[in-house]
Design an enzyme around this catalytic site. Structure first.
Site, PDB file in Angstrom:
ATOM      1  N   SER A 129      -7.512  -6.418   8.725  1.00  0.00           N
ATOM      2  CA  SER A 129      -7.805  -6.284   7.008  1.00  0.00           C
ATOM      3  C   SER A 129      -6.971  -6.123   6.229  1.00  0.00           C
ATOM      4  O   SER A 129      -5.858  -5.772   6.298  1.00  0.00           O
ATOM      5  CB  SER A 129      -8.715  -5.110   6.885  1.00  0.00           C
ATOM      6  OG  SER A 129      -8.984  -4.712   5.612  1.00  0.00           O
ATOM      7  N   TYR A 153     -10.142   4.279   8.825  1.00  0.00           N
ATOM      8  CA  TYR A 153     -10.517   2.971   8.880  1.00  0.00           C
ATOM      9  C   TYR A 153      -9.243   1.988   9.007  1.00  0.00           C
ATOM     10  O   TYR A 153      -9.024   1.158   9.883  1.00  0.00           O
ATOM     11  CB  TYR A 153     -11.408   2.208   7.941  1.00  0.00           C
ATOM     12  CG  TYR A 153     -11.666   0.855   8.088  1.00  0.00           C
ATOM     13  CD1 TYR A 153     -12.303   0.178   8.926  1.00  0.00           C
ATOM     14  CD2 TYR A 153     -11.116   0.103   6.902  1.00  0.00           C
ATOM     15  CE1 TYR A 153     -12.734  -1.185   9.069  1.00  0.00           C
ATOM     16  CE2 TYR A 153     -11.317  -1.305   6.817  1.00  0.00           C
ATOM     17  CZ  TYR A 153     -12.187  -1.756   7.939  1.00  0.00           C
ATOM     18  OH  TYR A 153     -12.220  -3.319   7.987  1.00  0.00           O
ATOM     19  N   LYS A 157      -7.307  -0.243  12.033  1.00  0.00           N
ATOM     20  CA  LYS A 157      -6.613  -1.597  12.071  1.00  0.00           C
ATOM     21  C   LYS A 157      -5.377  -1.650  12.266  1.00  0.00           C
ATOM     22  O   LYS A 157      -4.881  -2.685  13.180  1.00  0.00           O
ATOM     23  CB  LYS A 157      -6.932  -2.314  10.739  1.00  0.00           C
ATOM     24  CG  LYS A 157      -8.385  -2.530  10.306  1.00  0.00           C
ATOM     25  CD  LYS A 157      -9.001  -3.376  11.261  1.00  0.00           C
ATOM     26  CE  LYS A 157     -10.596  -3.654  10.855  1.00  0.00           C
ATOM     27  NZ  LYS A 157     -11.471  -4.350  12.015  1.00  0.00           N
TER      28      LYS A 157
END
Ligand code: NAD
Ligand code: UDP
Length: 349
Positions: A129, A153, A157
Site C-alpha cells: 500500500s 496496518y 505492510k
C-alpha cells in the site's frame, strides 16, 4: 488449460475485480477467503460475468492461517503463482486492535509463504500500500522514497515487504512483486461487483457512496486547512479495474522475464485529487447532492500522496487508463444497482 493462480482474499474488493480479469485473460483461478470482509455472492457474480470462463473459478472458504486447509488446496492443485490480497485493512481498527492485525496479516502471510515453499510455488504478488510512504516530504512518491508506518496496518505492510525481501535473499528461486496500491475506487462497468465493506467504511469513496444512496446523512471532510489547492487532503485515486490489470501485467512479467527478483512497483495514476474534487465529480456522475460536514483532521493522515508511475509503466508495460469521471460513473453504477452491496440492509450498520 491456462496457468493456474491461487488468489487469497479473492472475494474482496480488489480481489474480485482481479479474479474477473484473470479469468477473462484465460487464467484458472482458485480463491481462498474466510469472508471476514466479503461475500460469497461476489465470487458467484465474478463467475457469471466471466461467461464461458466462469468454469475456471473455484472457491474455498478458508482462513489462510489454517495451514492444514491451505495444504489441502495446494496438494490437489499445482499453482503457477499466488496473488495475496487476504488481510485486514481498516487503519483505525488497527490502532484499536493491533494484535488482531499482526496476527491476521503477518501470521497469515507467513503461513501462506510456508505452504507455498513446501509445495514448490515461489511466485508471489503481494498487495502492499501507498501507506508505507507515511507523510512524504517529496512528491511524487517513487519506489525509493523513504518508508514510514503511521499505524499498525501500515506496519504490517512494511513488515511483510521485509519478510519478502528476506526470503528472496535467502532463496533466489522466489520471484516476488510488491505492488503498492494508491487509492482504489470505482467498480466493474457492469455494476455487478464493487466495494461492499462490512460495518462502517473507512475510506472516502464507500462513504460518499453510502451517503448517495441514503444510508448516511452526511460526509465528514477530515480537514480543510491543509496546504492543498482547496485545503482538503489529496490522494491518487485509481480505477479498480486498472489496478486489477496491473496484477495481470505483474504475472506476465513473472512468466516472461527470468531476471525477476523481489521487485516493488507503485500502482497509481500519478494524479492528485482533493476530497472536494472527488465529491464534486461524484455529484456530477450521480446527480446526487453529498451533504458535507467539515471535521477536524484525521490523526495520522498524510496531506498529499500521489505516485510516480514511471517504473510500472516501463517495466510492467502497464499504465492506468481511467479518469476520475469514469471512476465516479462506475462507482455510482454499482451503488445505484446495489445500494446495500451484496446483502440486505444490516440493522447494525
Ligand atoms: P477487502 O477487505 O475487500 O479484501 C480482503 C479480503 O481478504 C476479504 O475478502 C477478507 O474476507 C479476506 N481475508 C482477510 N483476512 C483473511 C484471512 N486470514 N484468511 C482468508 N481471507 C482473509 O480489501 P481490498 O480493498 O480488496 O484489499 C485487498 C488488499 O489490498 C488488502 O491486503 C489491502 O490491505 C490492500 N490494499 C487495499 C487498499 C484499498 O484502499 N482498498 C489500498 C492499499 C492496499
Ligand atoms: N476522508 C474524508 N472523510 C472520510 C474519509 C476520508 O475527508 O470520511 C479523506 C481523508 O482524510 C483523505 C482522503 O479522504 O484525505 C482519502 O481517505 P481514505 O481513507 O479513502 O484513503 P487514505 O487516507 O488511506 O489514503
Amino acid at each position: 488449460m491456462g496457468r493456474c493462480v491461487l488468489v487469497t482474499g479473492g472475494a474482496g474488493y480488489v480481489g474480485s475485480h482481479t479474479v474477473l480479469q484473470l479469468l477473462l485473460e484465460g487464467f484458472t483461478a482458485v480463491v481462498v477467503d474466510n469472508l471476514d470482509n466479503s461475500s460469497e455472492f461476489a465470487v458467484q457474480r465474478v463467475a457469471q460475468l466471466a461467461g464461458e470462463f466462469g468454469k475456471n473459478l473455484t472457491f474455498h472458504r478458508i482462513d489462510i492461517r489454517d495451514i492444514e486447509a491451505l495444504e489441502k488446496v495446494f496438494s490437489t492443485t499445482k499453482f503457477d503463482a499466488v496473488i495475496h490480497f487476504a488481510g485486514l485493512k481498516a487503519v483505525g481498527e488497527s490502532v484499536q486492535k493491533p494484535l488482531l492485525y499482526y496476527k491476521n496479516n503477518i501470521i497469515g502471510t507467513i503461513a501462506l509463504l510456508e505452504v507455498m515453499a513446501a509445495y514448490g510455488c515461489k511466485k508471489l504478488v503481494f498487495s502492499s500500500s501507498a501507506t508505507v510512504y507515511g507523510w512524504p516530504k517529496d512528491l511524487p512518491c517513487t519506489e525509493e522514497s523513504p518508508l514510514c508506518a503511521m499505524n499498525p496496518y501500515g506496519q504490517t505492510k512494511l513488515m511483510i515487504e521485509e519478510i519478502c525481501h528476506d526470503i528472496h535473499r535467502a532463496d533466489s528461486d522466489w520471484k516476488i512483486m510488491l505492488l503498492r496500491y494508491f487509492n482504489p475506487v470505482g467498480a466493474h462497468s457492469s455494476g455487478h461487483i464493487g466495494e461492499d465493506p462490512r460495518g462502517i467504511p473507512n475510506n472516502l469513496m464507500p462513504l460518499i457512496q453510502q451517503v448517495s444512496v441514503g444510508r448516511r446523512p452526511t460526509l465528514a471532510v477530515f480537514g480543510n486547512d491543509y496546504s492543498t489547492k482547496d485545503g482538503t487532503g489529496v490522494r491518487d485515486y485509481i480505477h479498480v479495474v486498472d489496478l486489477a490489470d496491473g496484477h495481470i501485467a505483474a504475472l506476465h512479467k513473472f512468466f516472461e522475464d527470468p531476471n525477476i527478483g523481489c521487485e516493488v512497483y507503485n500502482l497509481g495514476t500519478g494524479n492528485g485529487t482533493s476530497v472536494l474534487e472527488m465529491v464534486a465529480a461524484f455529484e456530477k456522475a450521480s446527480g446526487k447532492k453529498i451533504p458535507l460536514v467539515m471535521a477536524g483532521r484525521r490523526p495520522g493522515d498524510a496531506e498529499i500522496l500521489y505516485a510516480c508511475t514511471a517504473k510500472a509503466e516501463k517495466e510492467l508495460n502497464w499504465k492506468a487508463k481511467y479518469s476520475i469521471e469514469e471512476m465516479c460513473r462506475d462507482q455510482w453504477n454499482w451503488a445505484s444497482k446495489n445500494p446495500w452491496g451484496y446483502g440486505l440492509p444490516d440493522p447494525a450498520n
